[in-house]
Design a protein around this motif. Structure first.
Motif, PDB file in Angstrom:
ATOM      1  N   UNK A 312     -22.692  -3.733  -3.504  1.00  0.00           N
ATOM      2  CA  UNK A 312     -21.548  -4.001  -2.624  1.00  0.00           C
ATOM      3  C   UNK A 312     -20.445  -4.619  -3.468  1.00  0.00           C
ATOM      4  N   UNK A 313     -19.326  -3.946  -3.569  1.00  0.00           N
ATOM      5  CA  UNK A 313     -18.254  -4.417  -4.435  1.00  0.00           C
ATOM      6  C   UNK A 313     -16.933  -4.469  -3.686  1.00  0.00           C
ATOM      7  N   UNK A 314     -16.064  -5.352  -4.179  1.00  0.00           N
ATOM      8  CA  UNK A 314     -14.707  -5.385  -3.639  1.00  0.00           C
ATOM      9  C   UNK A 314     -13.849  -4.459  -4.504  1.00  0.00           C
ATOM     10  N   UNK A 315     -12.980  -3.718  -3.869  1.00  0.00           N
ATOM     11  CA  UNK A 315     -12.100  -2.791  -4.606  1.00  0.00           C
ATOM     12  C   UNK A 315     -11.284  -3.522  -5.659  1.00  0.00           C
ATOM     13  N   UNK A 316     -10.975  -2.837  -6.748  1.00  0.00           N
ATOM     14  CA  UNK A 316      -9.948  -3.380  -7.641  1.00  0.00           C
ATOM     15  C   UNK A 316      -8.718  -2.471  -7.645  1.00  0.00           C
ATOM     16  N   UNK A 317      -8.646  -1.599  -6.615  1.00  0.00           N
ATOM     17  CA  UNK A 317      -7.492  -0.691  -6.519  1.00  0.00           C
ATOM     18  C   UNK A 317      -6.463  -1.153  -5.491  1.00  0.00           C
ATOM     19  N   UNK A 318      -6.866  -1.991  -4.572  1.00  0.00           N
ATOM     20  CA  UNK A 318      -5.994  -2.432  -3.480  1.00  0.00           C
ATOM     21  C   UNK A 318      -5.299  -1.231  -2.817  1.00  0.00           C
ATOM     22  N   UNK A 319      -3.991  -1.355  -2.572  1.00  0.00           N
ATOM     23  CA  UNK A 319      -3.357  -0.283  -1.797  1.00  0.00           C
ATOM     24  C   UNK A 319      -3.246   1.038  -2.570  1.00  0.00           C
ATOM     25  N   UNK A 320      -3.396   0.988  -3.910  1.00  0.00           N
ATOM     26  CA  UNK A 320      -3.357   2.230  -4.688  1.00  0.00           C
ATOM     27  C   UNK A 320      -4.434   3.220  -4.261  1.00  0.00           C
ATOM     28  N   UNK A 321      -5.553   2.727  -3.737  1.00  0.00           N
ATOM     29  CA  UNK A 321      -6.640   3.635  -3.338  1.00  0.00           C
ATOM     30  C   UNK A 321      -6.127   4.658  -2.328  1.00  0.00           C
ATOM     31  N   UNK A 322      -5.389   4.174  -1.327  1.00  0.00           N
ATOM     32  CA  UNK A 322      -4.885   5.097  -0.303  1.00  0.00           C
ATOM     33  C   UNK A 322      -3.820   6.020  -0.877  1.00  0.00           C
TER      34      UNK A 322
END
Lengths: 357, 357
Positions: A312-322
């Motif tokens: 279980x990880x927290x994203x390191x992309x933030x809004x860039x993922x979308x």
């Protein structure tokens, strides 16, 4: 974890896509290259006064990102949109978006006429999931779940290398899973949905109710300053050890952890990535989620066989993922329609942008 | 509902497979042709005294079905096994089966050496799911969930036309989802798993406990006659309006309905098929499941958008689902390895048996 293999084939290095993350209050956009690098990131307010104005906001965001990156529209091969709501990606129609006030809006057609570039649309969490799976923590994984925690709570899954939409485009829509039948009323009309217990507005409402009941809390200061309490105030007060804020985040974390546990027991993913505005590493919310998952797995040998807490990880992309995921939508859809093979190296979507455009 | 299209291509009409449904007490087998017709159905007791004897039971079942159908082994292209437990289908190894007392048993290798025919193994519910999707209620559907109610409770999903296994072969293993943390102890060691509340042995245990507490029930007659109470006694007594039996089935049905609701909110399937020994149409258990689902959907607009009660059906294949699904395992695995295309007409698995064997 199994990795998707890649083949060594020439690519078109200068193919560019635009990804747009359409939110109820802000629209974020950027130009994405075949390596998933984002240029000319911009953010503008969403004009939700009527459908036409909202569509114009989106077109404006696209033109602004081109300007910011100094890129002519002619170099753009495709535009992808992530929209908060129910979307029919095949027809290019947004069926329903509460946040945008949309019902049956033919977004794709409008935008293709406006820009003269192939467009694709999908749900915003679907887009972020695709982004995480192509460029983020889920890169190369066959099976992954992305959980978005923000104004809403929703998940999507990557299954055998593809974004899985389900029969109604709602696979993973656990925000409206009723987990507390006598809980607070959700904006969907039901009671005790996960979203009504753990999304940003639910946290704010819980704080306001507690203040109205006369509970002492640092949040009163925020309320006086801003008139309303927002979820970021609760995170800030919790960092300063405010007991009420800590309690609100702990309770929300327990509900979210149960949602993650359900996603694991059903999808059996290699990885769960948590993203969205509330996904703040080391925050009391994340700590509560992790503690509760450890507790749930501690109870269940089968759960432990299926999930380690490191998965279980927290994203390191933030809004860039979308943004990058939205940019990838056209390519993924074309590949699917053309019968791309699901069980071998052709699955790494970003690699084949130029091939399918 | 979307239907998978078929292409018109010549098939080998006489290709035969053997499907074996390995249970903890009985082994069922049959010869399956390319139309999913089963010949020479047999059922023999499972010898679980040790691994070698159990394997010999399986070989014996295979020889018996050949004899019953008057078919020589030479005509059989492949043998597939559904095994109750955790299976690694790629290695052909049963990792763990509590019912068979197996741990890391290389079933596929043993059987291929014994028979000289290509073999494949998978979890028994996976096999039944494949059977339902090829020949049963899920025929031609892209997305389907199969829920098995029997000695255990487990589900598997067909996703975009493929059997979905997940990262550990356990996607849909909701029997060990903890739904009542202070509930009865499950054989997995956890408390309050769905299986500990709603599987056959759980119903029997609930009845025995109620009798021990002195509750008046027709089940006492069954207990005197058979020493133990089995789930079929509870169904029989419930048909005769025994209040305790009706209550046990109603409570189990409510738990199962919640499991189905979770499967729908996560997988967003076109159809849910209920199978296994407890899936008896018009029984008080099924009526309770349907009533509870109607109640859960009544609470939730999003749930209603995703599922109509007609999209929940009871299998009409019974144990044949696992036999024909097991027989299809080799073909499905070969097609996947050879990179069969997931997004067009080549997906109807039965059609392509001969092609991939």
């Amino acid at each position: 974890m199994q990795q998707v293999q890649r083949v060594n084939e020439a690519r078109e290095p200068d193919a560019l896509m635009i990804g747009v993350d359409v939110g109820g209050t802000k629209i974020a956009a950027g130009i994405v290259d075949t390596n998933g690098q984002v240029e000319g990131r911009i953010q503008i307010p969403t004009d939700t006064s009527d459908v036409e104005h909202t569509l114009q906001s989106i077109a404006c965001a696209i033109r602004s990102t081109l300007e910011a990156a100094g890129t002519p529209l002619a170099r753009v091969k495709a535009v992808g949109l992530g929209i908060p709501g129910m979307v029919d990606p095949e027809q290019g129609v947004c069926l329903l978006s509460v946040n945008l006030g949309w019902q049956n809006v033919a977004v794709q057609r409008w935008l293709e006429q406006e820009l003269g570039v192939p467009c694709a649309i999908d749900n915003d969490v679907s887009a972020a999931t695709l982004g995480e799976s192509i460029y983020g923590a889920g890169k190369g994984l066959q099976n992954m779940v992305y959980l978005s925690l923000g104004t809403g709570v929703a998940a999507r899954a990557i299954i055998d290398g593809w974004l899985y939409r389900g029969a109604h485009g709602m696979a993973g829509e656990i925000g409206h899973l009723v987990v507390m039948p006598d809980g607070p009323v959700c904006r969907c009309g039901a009671r005790g949905c996960l979203e009504a217990l753990a999304a940003g507005p639910a946290l704010a409402l819980a704080a306001q109710n507690a203040i109205a009941e006369g509970k002492a809390t640092q949040l009163q200061t925020y309320q006086r300053q801003h008139e309303i309490i927002r979820s970021e105030h609760i995170f800030a007060a919790a960092s300063a050890n405010d007991a009420l804020s800590l309690q609100i985040l702990r309770e929300a974390g327990e509900h979210i952890a149960y949602g993650i546990y359900l996603l694991v027991m059903t999808f059996d993913p290699q990885l769960v990535v948590i993203g969205g505005g509330l996904a703040i590493e080391q925050s009391p919310l994340l700590i509560a989620i992790q503690a509760r998952i450890a507790h749930l797995l501690g109870q269940s040998p089968v759960g432990r066989a299926m999930l380690s807490t490191e998965a279980i990880q927290v994203t390191n992309m933030q809004r860039d993922a979308a943004i990058v995921g939205a940019a990838a939508l056209v390519a993924q859809d074309k590949r699917k329609k053309q019968g791309a093979c699901a069980y071998e190296q052709y699955r790494t979507i970003n690699y084949f942008y130029p091939r399918w455009l």
